[in-house]
Design a protein around this motif. Structure first.
Motif, PDB file in Angstrom:
ATOM      1  N   SER A   1       2.555  -3.450  63.644  1.00  0.00           N
ATOM      2  CA  SER A   1       2.363  -2.358  62.689  1.00  0.00           C
ATOM      3  C   SER A   1       1.058  -2.613  61.936  1.00  0.00           C
ATOM      4  O   SER A   1       0.955  -3.573  61.173  1.00  0.00           O
ATOM      5  N   ASP A   2       0.072  -1.762  62.193  1.00  0.00           N
ATOM      6  CA  ASP A   2      -1.218  -1.882  61.520  1.00  0.00           C
ATOM      7  C   ASP A   2      -1.149  -1.257  60.139  1.00  0.00           C
ATOM      8  O   ASP A   2      -0.517  -0.218  59.937  1.00  0.00           O
ATOM      9  N   LEU A   3      -1.827  -1.882  59.200  1.00  0.00           N
ATOM     10  CA  LEU A   3      -1.872  -1.422  57.813  1.00  0.00           C
ATOM     11  C   LEU A   3      -3.259  -0.857  57.533  1.00  0.00           C
ATOM     12  O   LEU A   3      -4.254  -1.577  57.647  1.00  0.00           O
ATOM     13  N   TRP A   4      -3.322   0.416  57.173  1.00  0.00           N
ATOM     14  CA  TRP A   4      -4.587   1.107  56.933  1.00  0.00           C
ATOM     15  C   TRP A   4      -4.643   1.563  55.480  1.00  0.00           C
ATOM     16  O   TRP A   4      -3.748   2.248  55.009  1.00  0.00           O
ATOM     17  N   ILE A   5      -5.722   1.193  54.802  1.00  0.00           N
ATOM     18  CA  ILE A   5      -5.916   1.579  53.407  1.00  0.00           C
ATOM     19  C   ILE A   5      -6.807   2.811  53.372  1.00  0.00           C
ATOM     20  O   ILE A   5      -7.882   2.839  53.978  1.00  0.00           O
ATOM     21  N   ARG A   6      -6.340   3.829  52.657  1.00  0.00           N
ATOM     22  CA  ARG A   6      -7.043   5.112  52.633  1.00  0.00           C
ATOM     23  C   ARG A   6      -8.380   5.041  51.901  1.00  0.00           C
ATOM     24  O   ARG A   6      -9.393   5.520  52.389  1.00  0.00           O
TER      25      ARG A   6
ATOM     26  N   ASP B   1       5.096   0.454  50.671  1.00  0.00           N
ATOM     27  CA  ASP B   1       5.792   0.981  49.495  1.00  0.00           C
ATOM     28  C   ASP B   1       5.343   0.256  48.232  1.00  0.00           C
ATOM     29  O   ASP B   1       5.100   0.881  47.196  1.00  0.00           O
ATOM     30  N   TYR B   2       5.252  -1.056  48.324  1.00  0.00           N
ATOM     31  CA  TYR B   2       4.793  -1.840  47.182  1.00  0.00           C
ATOM     32  C   TYR B   2       3.383  -1.412  46.775  1.00  0.00           C
ATOM     33  O   TYR B   2       3.100  -1.208  45.588  1.00  0.00           O
ATOM     34  N   LEU B   3       2.493  -1.265  47.764  1.00  0.00           N
ATOM     35  CA  LEU B   3       1.128  -0.857  47.436  1.00  0.00           C
ATOM     36  C   LEU B   3       1.098   0.500  46.747  1.00  0.00           C
ATOM     37  O   LEU B   3       0.294   0.717  45.831  1.00  0.00           O
ATOM     38  N   LEU B   4       1.951   1.410  47.173  1.00  0.00           N
ATOM     39  CA  LEU B   4       1.985   2.729  46.548  1.00  0.00           C
ATOM     40  C   LEU B   4       2.300   2.629  45.060  1.00  0.00           C
ATOM     41  O   LEU B   4       1.745   3.369  44.247  1.00  0.00           O
ATOM     42  N   THR B   5       3.156   1.686  44.691  1.00  0.00           N
ATOM     43  CA  THR B   5       3.471   1.507  43.267  1.00  0.00           C
ATOM     44  C   THR B   5       2.261   0.980  42.500  1.00  0.00           C
ATOM     45  O   THR B   5       2.228   1.063  41.282  1.00  0.00           O
ATOM     46  N   LYS B   6       1.281   0.459  43.223  1.00  0.00           N
ATOM     47  CA  LYS B   6       0.024  -0.009  42.631  1.00  0.00           C
ATOM     48  C   LYS B   6      -1.069   1.059  42.740  1.00  0.00           C
ATOM     49  O   LYS B   6      -2.242   0.763  42.522  1.00  0.00           O
ATOM     50  N   GLN B   7      -0.669   2.272  43.149  1.00  0.00           N
ATOM     51  CA  GLN B   7      -1.598   3.389  43.334  1.00  0.00           C
ATOM     52  C   GLN B   7      -2.596   3.140  44.466  1.00  0.00           C
ATOM     53  O   GLN B   7      -3.729   3.596  44.440  1.00  0.00           O
ATOM     54  N   ILE B   8      -2.155   2.387  45.480  1.00  0.00           N
ATOM     55  CA  ILE B   8      -2.961   2.129  46.671  1.00  0.00           C
ATOM     56  C   ILE B   8      -2.246   2.781  47.843  1.00  0.00           C
ATOM     57  O   ILE B   8      -1.100   2.437  48.149  1.00  0.00           O
ATOM     58  N   HIS B   9      -2.896   3.734  48.480  1.00  0.00           N
ATOM     59  CA  HIS B   9      -2.293   4.450  49.607  1.00  0.00           C
ATOM     60  C   HIS B   9      -2.537   3.684  50.901  1.00  0.00           C
ATOM     61  O   HIS B   9      -3.677   3.396  51.261  1.00  0.00           O
ATOM     62  N   CYS B  10      -1.439   3.380  51.575  1.00  0.00           N
ATOM     63  CA  CYS B  10      -1.482   2.596  52.808  1.00  0.00           C
ATOM     64  C   CYS B  10      -0.697   3.333  53.888  1.00  0.00           C
ATOM     65  O   CYS B  10       0.458   3.692  53.679  1.00  0.00           O
ATOM     66  N   ASN B  11      -1.333   3.544  55.029  1.00  0.00           N
ATOM     67  CA  ASN B  11      -0.647   4.130  56.181  1.00  0.00           C
ATOM     68  C   ASN B  11      -0.236   3.007  57.120  1.00  0.00           C
ATOM     69  O   ASN B  11      -1.019   2.087  57.368  1.00  0.00           O
ATOM     70  N   VAL B  12       0.976   3.112  57.638  1.00  0.00           N
ATOM     71  CA  VAL B  12       1.484   2.144  58.608  1.00  0.00           C
ATOM     72  C   VAL B  12       1.500   2.833  59.971  1.00  0.00           C
ATOM     73  O   VAL B  12       2.114   3.888  60.120  1.00  0.00           O
ATOM     74  N   GLN B  13       0.826   2.240  60.938  1.00  0.00           N
ATOM     75  CA  GLN B  13       0.834   2.763  62.303  1.00  0.00           C
ATOM     76  C   GLN B  13       1.440   1.700  63.204  1.00  0.00           C
ATOM     77  O   GLN B  13       0.864   0.637  63.384  1.00  0.00           O
ATOM     78  N   THR B  14       2.610   2.033  63.749  1.00  0.00           N
ATOM     79  CA  THR B  14       3.337   1.086  64.585  1.00  0.00           C
ATOM     80  C   THR B  14       3.207   1.472  66.048  1.00  0.00           C
ATOM     81  O   THR B  14       3.452   2.621  66.412  1.00  0.00           O
ATOM     82  N   GLU B  15       2.808   0.509  66.855  1.00  0.00           N
ATOM     83  CA  GLU B  15       2.683   0.730  68.298  1.00  0.00           C
ATOM     84  C   GLU B  15       4.062   0.663  68.942  1.00  0.00           C
ATOM     85  O   GLU B  15       4.947  -0.028  68.473  1.00  0.00           O
ATOM     86  N   ARG B  16       4.215   1.398  70.030  1.00  0.00           N
ATOM     87  CA  ARG B  16       5.456   1.364  70.790  1.00  0.00           C
ATOM     88  C   ARG B  16       5.099   1.061  72.241  1.00  0.00           C
ATOM     89  O   ARG B  16       4.229   1.701  72.820  1.00  0.00           O
ATOM     90  N   ASN B  17       5.785   0.096  72.819  1.00  0.00           N
ATOM     91  CA  ASN B  17       5.583  -0.244  74.218  1.00  0.00           C
ATOM     92  C   ASN B  17       6.140   0.892  75.067  1.00  0.00           C
ATOM     93  O   ASN B  17       7.331   1.202  74.997  1.00  0.00           O
ATOM     94  N   GLU B  18       5.281   1.524  75.856  1.00  0.00           N
ATOM     95  CA  GLU B  18       5.685   2.684  76.659  1.00  0.00           C
ATOM     96  C   GLU B  18       6.805   2.364  77.653  1.00  0.00           C
ATOM     97  O   GLU B  18       7.707   3.159  77.867  1.00  0.00           O
ATOM     98  N   SER B  19       6.748   1.204  78.268  1.00  0.00           N
ATOM     99  CA  SER B  19       7.729   0.890  79.314  1.00  0.00           C
ATOM    100  C   SER B  19       9.078   0.423  78.759  1.00  0.00           C
ATOM    101  O   SER B  19      10.120   0.681  79.355  1.00  0.00           O
ATOM    102  N   THR B  20       9.071  -0.257  77.609  1.00  0.00           N
ATOM    103  CA  THR B  20      10.331  -0.769  77.060  1.00  0.00           C
ATOM    104  C   THR B  20      10.807  -0.008  75.828  1.00  0.00           C
ATOM    105  O   THR B  20      11.936  -0.203  75.392  1.00  0.00           O
ATOM    106  N   ALA B  21       9.961   0.809  75.260  1.00  0.00           N
ATOM    107  CA  ALA B  21      10.251   1.570  74.036  1.00  0.00           C
ATOM    108  C   ALA B  21      10.453   0.666  72.821  1.00  0.00           C
ATOM    109  O   ALA B  21      10.914   1.118  71.780  1.00  0.00           O
ATOM    110  N   GLU B  22      10.088  -0.605  72.940  1.00  0.00           N
ATOM    111  CA  GLU B  22      10.185  -1.522  71.804  1.00  0.00           C
ATOM    112  C   GLU B  22       8.998  -1.317  70.878  1.00  0.00           C
ATOM    113  O   GLU B  22       7.902  -0.980  71.311  1.00  0.00           O
ATOM    114  N   LEU B  23       9.257  -1.530  69.580  1.00  0.00           N
ATOM    115  CA  LEU B  23       8.184  -1.425  68.605  1.00  0.00           C
ATOM    116  C   LEU B  23       7.323  -2.680  68.641  1.00  0.00           C
ATOM    117  O   LEU B  23       7.831  -3.787  68.800  1.00  0.00           O
ATOM    118  N   GLY B  24       6.039  -2.473  68.492  1.00  0.00           N
ATOM    119  CA  GLY B  24       5.100  -3.594  68.495  1.00  0.00           C
ATOM    120  C   GLY B  24       4.531  -3.829  67.103  1.00  0.00           C
ATOM    121  O   GLY B  24       5.209  -3.612  66.093  1.00  0.00           O
TER     122      GLY B  24
END
Length: 95
Positions: free
Chosen positions: A43-48, A18-41
């Motif tokens: 979160s990778d930050l990807w710059i467009r 969100d902060y990067l967006l205010t700087k006109q930098i588009h960032c996608n967040v991809q968060t992994e999820r553990n299949e067996s526990t459903a816990e979030l792992g």
């Protein structure tokens, strides 16, 4: 798109994006999820756009040093920017 790092807390990752967006930098967040526990792992930050990668890395280092800094509380502003972008996209589609 290029990955600049990851955060263990998905909420912090979104806060940073969100902060990067205010700087006109588009960032996608991809968060992994553990299949067996459903816990979030990690979160990778990807710059467009390649031309923003270096600045985004610098911003990430500053964020990691002090994520509670008030300047990173940008979710409301980022939400407004997303809405404006959606309206602009819809306007272009209708032309």
């Amino acid at each position: 798109m290029r990955r600049i790092g990851s955060l263990s807390d998905p909420q912090l990752a979104q806060q940073f994006a969100d902060y990067l967006l205010t700087k006109q930098i588009h960032c996608n967040v991809q968060t992994e999820r553990n299949e067996s526990t459903a816990e979030l792992g990690e979160s990778d930050l990807w710059i467009r756009d390649e031309e923003h990668v270096d600045q985004a890395k610098q911003e990430l280092n500053e964020f990691l040093a002090n994520p509670s800094d008030a300047k990173y509380k940008a979710s409301e502003q980022a939400s407004q920017l997303r809405k404006e972008q959606q309206r602009e996209d819809q306007r272009r589609k209708s032309l």
